[in-house]
Design a protein around this motif. Structure first.
Motif, PDB file in Angstrom:
ATOM      1  N   GLN A 112       0.833  -1.206   0.000  1.00 48.57           N
ATOM      2  CA  GLN A 112       0.000   0.000   0.000  1.00 48.57           C
ATOM      3  C   GLN A 112       0.866   1.253   0.000  1.00 48.57           C
ATOM      4  N   HIS A 114       1.034   5.656   0.693  1.00 46.32           N
ATOM      5  CA  HIS A 114       0.550   6.565   1.736  1.00 46.32           C
ATOM      6  C   HIS A 114      -0.812   7.140   1.390  1.00 46.32           C
ATOM      7  N   PHE A 117      -3.414   4.629   2.398  1.00 46.64           N
ATOM      8  CA  PHE A 117      -3.414   4.576   3.862  1.00 46.64           C
ATOM      9  C   PHE A 117      -4.160   5.775   4.432  1.00 46.64           C
ATOM     10  N   MET A 164      -5.541  -3.298   5.442  1.00 42.71           N
ATOM     11  CA  MET A 164      -5.574  -1.871   5.763  1.00 42.71           C
ATOM     12  C   MET A 164      -6.944  -1.470   6.289  1.00 42.71           C
TER      13      MET A 164
END
Length: 270
Positions: A112, A114, A117, A164
């Protein structure tokens, strides 16, 4: 007569007459079903969505007192404006349902970036915290209230591909408990943790294999938005007046494991 595999056509609901609820992410799915369930219980309901048109369209579907307010869940100015509009229109903010959620990050955590996220945690964690803070400042801190966060059974375990999302929901469950202590005794804060429910957000988990998912679930079906809405209304109401800091699992028994073997008798001991 209803069975475990058939959603009840009607449910006894608490009396929320005279109370006002805000539901974020209410244009469809669990949010829209919750807005209607709150209205059925007598509450005034404010439905939010990113776009005013979508919020208006959702509010128009509600049988009861309801308005739509365009407010992106992560934008503080828009959230504050929504709460101000609610107070101007109905005079209180007694119930806050933090339902807006997103899942743009698929695959292993280390793959992943940023951006994904930040979007996941902004919508799924920061937004509920911010809306709760604003509602507490504007009304609940003085008058009391009830907050219900939409988490997920994913926040209670591990699952390939959506780590996530699940991490953000695990954090939301923690924040629910923390806020329940910090805002006590005036404000109760609880969460629901749905399993696989028939929503657009969860389509990848059921759409092409619903029969298999249902068969492996103890109650022999995937969830419906109304199943979760009924639990949210209970937690928001005085019927749950001595409940705070809890996360109610609504999953038809999915966390129990695969029910198929038990149904065929293969898992029955002697």
């Amino acid at each position: 007569m209803t069975t475990a595999s058939t959603p009840p056509s009607s449910r006894a609901v608490p009396d929320l007459s005279g109370k006002t609820a805000i539901v974020t992410g209410a244009s469809r799915g669990i949010g829209l079903a919750t807005a209607q369930a709150l209205a059925d219980a007598g509450a005034n309901v404010v439905l939010t969505s990113r776009k005013q048109e979508a919020a208006d369209a959702a509010a128009a579907q509600i049988a009861g007192n309801a308005i739509g307010v365009g407010a992106h869940a992560v934008e503080e100015d828009q959230a504050r404006r929504c709460i101000d509009r609610t107070l101007e229109t109905y005079g209180s903010v007694d119930i806050l349902i933090n339902n807006a959620g997103t899942n743009p990050a698929f695959g292993p955590l280390i793959d992943q970036d940023h951006g994904r996220f930040a979007k996941t945690f902004d919508v799924n964690l920061w937004a509920p915290l911010m809306w709760t803070a604003l509602a507490t400042e504007a009304w609940m801190g003085e008058h009391g209230g009830s907050v219900v966060n939409t988490a997920s059974i994913g926040g209670l375990g591990h699952e390939a591909g959506i780590g996530m999302y699940n991490a953000s929901k695990a954090a939301l469950i923690y924040v629910t408990k923390q806020l329940a202590l910090e805002l006590s005794p005036k404000v109760r804060v609880n969460a629901v943790a749905p399993g696989v429910v028939r929503t657009k957000l969860a389509e990848a988990l059921w759409k092409d294999h619903e029969e298999r998912v249902a068969a492996s679930t103890a109650l022999d079906r995937i969830g419906e938005p109304d199943d979760v809405a009924a639990a949210i209304v209970f937690l928001a109401s005085d019927a749950a007046g001595w409940v705070t800091g809890e996360t109610m699992v609504i999953d038809g028994g999915q966390r129990l494991g695969d029910a198929t073997a038990y149904r065929t008798g293969a898992g029955v001991g002697v």
